[in-house]
Design a protein around this motif. Structure first.
Motif, PDB file in Angstrom:
ATOM      1  N   THR A 127       0.826  -1.205   0.000  1.00  0.00           N
ATOM      2  CA  THR A 127       0.000   0.000   0.000  1.00  0.00           C
ATOM      3  C   THR A 127       0.863   1.259   0.000  1.00  0.00           C
ATOM      4  N   ALA A 128       1.881   1.292   0.824  1.00  0.00           N
ATOM      5  CA  ALA A 128       2.753   2.471   0.892  1.00  0.00           C
ATOM      6  C   ALA A 128       3.467   2.704  -0.442  1.00  0.00           C
ATOM      7  N   MET A 129       3.944   1.637  -1.049  1.00  0.00           N
ATOM      8  CA  MET A 129       4.653   1.800  -2.320  1.00  0.00           C
ATOM      9  C   MET A 129       3.679   2.196  -3.429  1.00  0.00           C
ATOM     10  N   ALA A 130       2.476   1.637  -3.413  1.00  0.00           N
ATOM     11  CA  ALA A 130       1.470   2.021  -4.410  1.00  0.00           C
ATOM     12  C   ALA A 130       1.148   3.501  -4.267  1.00  0.00           C
ATOM     13  N   ARG A 131       0.987   3.957  -3.037  1.00  0.00           N
ATOM     14  CA  ARG A 131       0.696   5.382  -2.816  1.00  0.00           C
ATOM     15  C   ARG A 131       1.854   6.281  -3.245  1.00  0.00           C
ATOM     16  N   LYS A 132       3.042   5.747  -3.232  1.00  0.00           N
ATOM     17  CA  LYS A 132       4.210   6.500  -3.706  1.00  0.00           C
ATOM     18  C   LYS A 132       4.188   6.603  -5.237  1.00  0.00           C
ATOM     19  N   ALA A 133       3.737   5.551  -5.894  1.00  0.00           N
ATOM     20  CA  ALA A 133       3.702   5.514  -7.361  1.00  0.00           C
ATOM     21  C   ALA A 133       2.551   6.337  -7.938  1.00  0.00           C
ATOM     22  N   LYS A 154      -6.011   2.486 -11.881  1.00  0.00           N
ATOM     23  CA  LYS A 154      -7.254   1.902 -11.359  1.00  0.00           C
ATOM     24  C   LYS A 154      -6.979   0.597 -10.611  1.00  0.00           C
ATOM     25  N   PHE A 155      -6.105  -0.228 -11.156  1.00  0.00           N
ATOM     26  CA  PHE A 155      -5.731  -1.487 -10.516  1.00  0.00           C
ATOM     27  C   PHE A 155      -5.164  -1.224  -9.126  1.00  0.00           C
ATOM     28  N   MET A 156      -4.267  -0.251  -9.038  1.00  0.00           N
ATOM     29  CA  MET A 156      -3.618   0.032  -7.753  1.00  0.00           C
ATOM     30  C   MET A 156      -4.621   0.574  -6.743  1.00  0.00           C
ATOM     31  N   TYR A 157      -5.468   1.507  -7.155  1.00  0.00           N
ATOM     32  CA  TYR A 157      -6.477   2.023  -6.224  1.00  0.00           C
ATOM     33  C   TYR A 157      -7.420   0.914  -5.766  1.00  0.00           C
ATOM     34  N   THR A 158      -7.760   0.031  -6.670  1.00  0.00           N
ATOM     35  CA  THR A 158      -8.641  -1.086  -6.312  1.00  0.00           C
ATOM     36  C   THR A 158      -7.968  -1.990  -5.290  1.00  0.00           C
ATOM     37  N   ILE A 160      -5.589  -1.275  -3.169  1.00  0.00           N
ATOM     38  CA  ILE A 160      -5.353  -0.660  -1.849  1.00  0.00           C
ATOM     39  C   ILE A 160      -6.683  -0.242  -1.220  1.00  0.00           C
ATOM     40  N   HIS A 161      -7.773  -0.582  -1.896  1.00  0.00           N
ATOM     41  CA  HIS A 161      -9.132  -0.339  -1.392  1.00  0.00           C
ATOM     42  C   HIS A 161      -9.396   1.141  -1.136  1.00  0.00           C
ATOM     43  N   ASP A 162      -8.972   1.977  -2.069  1.00  0.00           N
ATOM     44  CA  ASP A 162      -9.196   3.422  -1.941  1.00  0.00           C
ATOM     45  C   ASP A 162     -10.239   3.844  -2.974  1.00  0.00           C
ATOM     46  N   THR A 163     -11.482   3.549  -2.671  1.00  0.00           N
ATOM     47  CA  THR A 163     -12.573   3.882  -3.595  1.00  0.00           C
ATOM     48  C   THR A 163     -12.804   5.385  -3.686  1.00  0.00           C
TER      49      THR A 163
END
Length: 187
Positions: A127-133, A154-158, A160-163
């Protein structure tokens, strides 16, 4: 008297050495031109070598040339499977020219690759790395829309469950698209 003579001689030698080892801004810029020539001629190994020689003196380049140099060496490192070094120089470019979406894209994809490795391994750090990207990928998508980049976002937000972020993506992309730089001026 002899000690003063020795001190004067030693000072002269040190001054000569410092002067010989210090490079002028013009000499550094000429190295930068040689680096660019090798890079543009596809001489990757030579360009990397010239670029690495230039790195300790890159601060003597004008700000625009320095950002262009950092992007170019970062790109060479990325293409040479040296992502840690590529990230270091892409970060410098993004700090200097945040609107330059090409560096944002490179940085976003490198972070996304690291995030994917973490996701596959089941690491909680995904999650932290996805939020960095994501901010870098969003800037790239806003300035140069691409279905693959949009799908990745969209894949990353999905995952990390950040709707909430996913539901406001289009408005963020619209806002980010108002200021885009696609070429760096190195003058």
């Amino acid at each position: 008297m002899m000690n003063k003579l020795r001190l004067l001689l030693l000072t002269g030698i040190l001054f000569s050495f410092c002067r010989a080892s210090a490079q002028s801004a013009d000499e550094v810029y000429n190295q930068y031109l040689d680096f660019n020539l090798a890079r543009l001629q596809g001489e990757t190994d030579k360009a990397l070598s010239l670029g690495e020689d230039l790195l300790p003196n890159a601060d003597k380049l004008k700000a625009n040339a320095r950002a262009s140099f950092y992007y170019s060496i970062g790109h060479l490192y990325e293409n040479n499977a040296q992502s840690v070094k590529a990230i270091e120089y892409y970060e410098k470019v993004v700090a200097a020219v945040p609107e330059y979406y090409v560096a944002q894209r490179g940085l976003g994809y490198l972070y996304a690759k690291q995030a994917e490795e973490l996701r596959v391994s089941g690491s909680a750090n995904y999650t932290a790395m996805a939020r960095k990207a994501l901010p870098h990928l969003e800037k790239a998508q806003a300035c140069d829309p691409d279905n693959d980049t949009l799908d990745l976002i969209k894949f990353m937000y999905t995952h990390i469950h950040d709707t909430a972020a996913l539901s406001t993506l289009n408005s963020r992309l619209k806002q980010l698209s108002k200021s885009c730089v696609d070429l760096l001026d190195d003058k």
